[in-house]
Design a protein around this motif. Structure first.
Motif, PDB file in Angstrom:
ATOM      1  N   ARG A   1     -41.345 -14.114 -21.448  1.00 50.08           N
ATOM      2  CA  ARG A   1     -40.696 -13.139 -21.801  1.00 50.08           C
ATOM      3  C   ARG A   1     -41.517 -12.120 -22.857  1.00 50.08           C
ATOM      4  NH1 ARG A   1     -35.270 -13.606 -20.426  1.00 50.08           N
ATOM      5  NH2 ARG A   1     -35.180 -15.536 -19.138  1.00 50.08           N
ATOM      6  N   GLY A   2     -40.886 -11.044 -23.031  1.00 52.78           N
ATOM      7  CA  GLY A   2     -41.466  -9.984 -24.054  1.00 52.78           C
ATOM      8  C   GLY A   2     -42.948  -9.967 -24.062  1.00 52.78           C
ATOM      9  N   LYS A   3     -43.632 -10.114 -25.309  1.00 52.91           N
ATOM     10  CA  LYS A   3     -44.995  -9.986 -25.293  1.00 52.91           C
ATOM     11  C   LYS A   3     -45.816 -10.897 -24.367  1.00 52.91           C
ATOM     12  CE  LYS A   3     -47.113 -10.377 -28.999  1.00 52.91           C
ATOM     13  NZ  LYS A   3     -47.230 -10.704 -30.572  1.00 52.91           N
ATOM     14  N   ASN A   4     -45.253 -12.061 -24.270  1.00 52.16           N
ATOM     15  CA  ASN A   4     -46.096 -13.163 -23.432  1.00 52.16           C
ATOM     16  C   ASN A   4     -45.955 -12.888 -21.684  1.00 52.16           C
ATOM     17  OD1 ASN A   4     -46.918 -14.445 -25.627  1.00 52.16           O
ATOM     18  ND2 ASN A   4     -45.146 -15.723 -25.791  1.00 52.16           N
ATOM     19  N   LYS A   5     -44.982 -11.820 -21.469  1.00 46.53           N
ATOM     20  CA  LYS A   5     -44.752 -11.528 -19.956  1.00 46.53           C
ATOM     21  C   LYS A   5     -46.024 -11.586 -19.360  1.00 46.53           C
ATOM     22  CE  LYS A   5     -41.428  -9.304 -16.939  1.00 46.53           C
ATOM     23  NZ  LYS A   5     -40.328  -8.721 -17.040  1.00 46.53           N
TER      24      LYS A   5
END
Ligand SMILES: Nc1ncnc2c1ncn2[C@@H]1O[C@H](COP(=O)(O)OP(=O)(O)O)[C@@H](O)[C@H]1O
Ligand SMILES: [Mg+2]
Lengths: 321, 380
Positions: free
Chosen positions: A21-25
């Motif tokens: 999710r978010g930055k690690n998506k």
């Protein structure tokens, strides 16, 4: 709308896998904007190296995965929309699947009869004797016999298991079969056997087959048309003999050059080609798209490449005269 | 069919297409198997029987269960009838008494020598030690305690009696029966709840899984003893409360295991194949996934039986056991340890029985785990 010449039509189909999710998506575009059609009673070969998204494409068509975007039509009816009980029934009645792994694809706790007969049970056949009769009939068609019905999968060889998988798919009399690398896990000597069986059954039942393979040597002899996939995209679609005689996309040429030659005399002076999209294409100015170079011969290319490919075809025809 | 002429030797290169045929296109028909068909569980039992320790453990468990069923009826004593005259009798077993073990004797210490004459006739076996204390002659004397308290000839208490004169053998096996029942009900309840809960979380995944997992975590955080005491207050101290207390959090481990197993198995190709055939969720869960995922769950159930017996004993030990006068192994241990120094046998017998049960169940579970391991299939 769909084209009535096709039994199965795939339009701009995408299937992306996301994780995190978010930055690690992270998004994997396993199938990216793929379009093609399969005509009734033909065998369509889908080829591409491992990990290019063939399995994902097959599973998205039969709705084991939901499409991210795009449409799929079967017999004019959209099958990529919202899943309902009715659509599920329509799908299971029309499309069946044969899986890649002969060990993984049969439930080790069920007998062959239970495995093959399950499709009938789902369709409401209650009579045990009737199920038995049809299972045995199907077993005979795939070269097994009545006695095998009470056995468990682990007693069979890879080729036999794969034939059980074929029987399971065909007993429900689907119009179309998606065969996901049905012979990749088998010995070469058994591969021909299974492919020929599939071919015979295709004639007998009037089947349409989407045949997935990871190299051209398996599909080239019996596919009416072949689609070549590279990293989630379809790069070339053509009739079998056209693809073989005049491969246009550099990746198709690389694949063809990778087929081992049975003749040592010609094998010696054969050149292996490799494919590097960075080197072989310049898409900085022109956007590539699917272009029909010749009738029934589509290539994913930019306008300037298309012009070059047409030139190649014209000279090939002249050489033929 | 396309014939790839470039690869052919020159002499056959120009033959027409009709002369070519794909090899392997002859009809295939396979021989029937000669051997007998073997199902998975038949195979598992076969391999279980090869494991000697498991077989021994299995028979030990069976022996304890049978004893728990019949021994309380065979002794001829009531497990609850008190007889204060006969309390704390030492063990006396016919046959063994002649060898000097379990012969119903005891050493009475610090008796005035003068009082010996008042002992019942024939009860004194041997004077062990004579000494003087405050100018009085004292003795330690070994007596036949059964004669000493006036038990009629021919009456035997194999494991002695407790502080209320109840026959310990009767109580021990009745206690084993109750402990095993509690463990059995608790484990069955845990398995059923855990399997259904874990199957839902693992099969549906996503949001359903998240909610179910968090709920289980919250429940797992409850202080176990407080909850147990609450149940005792609500439902009284009985089997029901104890089973309930062992179930409240007991199923969570099973649910976690089942959930993990479902994540492992739901993507298998045979499950996908069944889905493409239109098999419904219920059948997928119970016919395709569960039978393949159940091995570790069965093993876990076996291992958790001694765990449940032990938990019950622990509850009994801290005074939260089942309602007196009914015994359980834990109750007996708890009673026994109060007189551990004077009458050690009252602790030893229940301790040995619970140890045998724990070790047997664990060994049996280990064998079962190996037998149900699909990777060992077909090996001997
Ligand atoms: N369930 C999934 N979740 C995330 N990524 C996946 C999943 N299935 C496939 N992929 C990724 O999609 C790509 C295509 O995979 P796949 O369709 O199996 O290729 P192929 O069948 O051509 O070998 C691969 O990079 C693979 O890692
Ligand atoms: Mg694949």
């Amino acid at each position: 709308m769909s084209d009535s010449t096709y039994l199965l039509e795939v339009k701009n189909l995408c299937r992306h896998f996301t994780s995190g999710r978010g930055k690690n998506k992270l998004v994997v575009k396993a199938v990216d904007n793929v379009s093609f059609g399969v005509k009734p009673a033909e065998t369509f070969g889908l080829v591409g190296e491992s990990g290019c998204g063939k399995t994902t494409l097959g599973r998205t068509i039969i709705r084991l995965y939901d499409p991210t975007s795009g449409q799929v039509f079967f017999n004019g009816r959209e099958i990529s929309g919202k899943m309902t009980g009715e659509l599920r029934r329509y799908l299971t009645e029309n499309i069946a699947m044969i899986f890649q792994d002969p060990i993984e694809s049969l439930n080790p706790r069920m007998t062959v009869e239970e495995i093959i007969g399950e499709g009938l049970k789902v369709r409401g056949v209650k009579d045990k004797a009737e199920i038995r009769r049809r299972v045995v009939e199907m077993l005979k068609k795939v070269g097994l016999n009545e006695e095998h019905a009470t056995r468990y999968p682990h007693e069979f060889s890879g080729g036999q298991r794969q034939r059980i998988g074929i029987a399971r798919a065909l007993i429900v009399q689907p119009k179309m079969i998606i065969a996901d690398e049905p012979v990749s896990a088998l010995d070469v000597s058994i591969q021909a056997q299974v492919i020929n069986l599939l071919n015979d059954l295709k004639e007998e039942f009037g089947l349409t087959i989407l045949f997935i393979a990871h190299n051209l040597s398996v599909v080239k002899y019996f596919s009416d048309r072949i689609g070549v996939m590279y990293y989630g995209r379809l790069v070339e679609v053509a009739r079998g003999e056209d693809l073989y005689a005049k491969p246009l996309h550099p990746y198709t040429r690389a694949l063809l050059s990778a087929i081992p030659e049975p003749n040592p005399l010609t094998a010696r002076n054969k050149k292996r080609l490799d494919y590097d999209p960075e080197r072989d294409h310049d898409y900085s100015r022109e956007k590539p798209e699917m272009v029909e170079i010749e009738p029934e011969h589509f290539v994913y290319c930019s306008p300037s490449e298309a012009a070059r490919y047409r030139e190649i075809c014209r000279s090939a025809v002249k050489a033929g005269d | 069919m396309i014939v790839d002429r470039n690869n052919l030797p020159e002499d056959i290169r120009d033959l027409p297409e009709s002369c070519f045929e794909i090899v392997g296109s002859e009809d295939i028909s396979d021989e029937p198997f000669k051997t007998e068909a073997i199902g998975f569980f038949k195979d598992a039992i076969y391999r279980l029987r090869k494991n000697k320790l498991s077989v021994i453990a299995f028979w030990l468990i069976t022996a304890v269960i049978i004893s728990a069923i019949i021994v309380p009826h065979l002794t001829g004593y009531s497990p609850t009838a008190q007889n204060l005259a006969y309390r704390n009798l030492p063990p006396k077993i016919p046959g063994l008494e002649k060898l000097g073990i379990a012969d119903g004797t005891r050493i009475l210490t610090n008796r005035p020598k003068a009082s010996l004459s008042e002992f019942p006739e024939g009860s004194i076996i041997q004077i062990v030690r004579e000494y003087k204390a405050s100018n009085v002659d004292m003795v330690d004397v070994k007596v036949d305690y059964y004669k000493f308290v006036g038990v009629p000839e021919g009456e035997y208490h194999w494991m002695g009696t407790d502080y209320l004169g109840r026959d310990l053998c009767t109580r021990l096996f009745l206690g084993a029966r109750i402990s095993l029942l509690i463990a059995f009900f608790a484990v069955v309840a845990n398995i059923i709840i855990g399997v259904v809960y874990g199957a839902c979380a693992g099969y549906y995944g996503g949001r359903v899984d998240m909610i179910l997992t968090h709920f289980a975590e919250i429940l797992d955080g409850l202080p176990y003893l407080v909850v147990t005491i609450l149940f005792m207050l609500l439902f009284g101290s009985g089997m029901f409360s104890i089973v309930l207390a062992l179930t409240v959090t007991g199923w969570i481990g099973t649910a976690r295991l089942v959930r993990a197993q479902f994540y492992r198995f739901k993507g298998r190709e045979y499950v996908l194949a069944a889905r493409t055939l239109g098999v419904r969720d219920r059948a997928l869960i119970f016919r395709h996934i569960l039978p393949n995922a159940i091995g570790p769950v069965i093993t876990r159930a076996m291992i958790s039986i001694p765990g449940a017996i032990f938990s019950e004993s622990f509850l009994a030990y801290i005074g939260l056991g089942i309602k007196p006068p009914n015994p359980s192994i834990g109750v007996l241990l708890s009673d026994g340890q109060r007189v551990l120094l004077q009458y050690p046998y009252q602790t030893v017998f229940p301790a040995v029985l619970i140890s045998v049960l724990m070790v047997s169940f664990n060994l049996f579970a280990n064998g079962l785990r190996d037998a149900l391991d699909p990777t060992q299939r077909g090996e001997i």
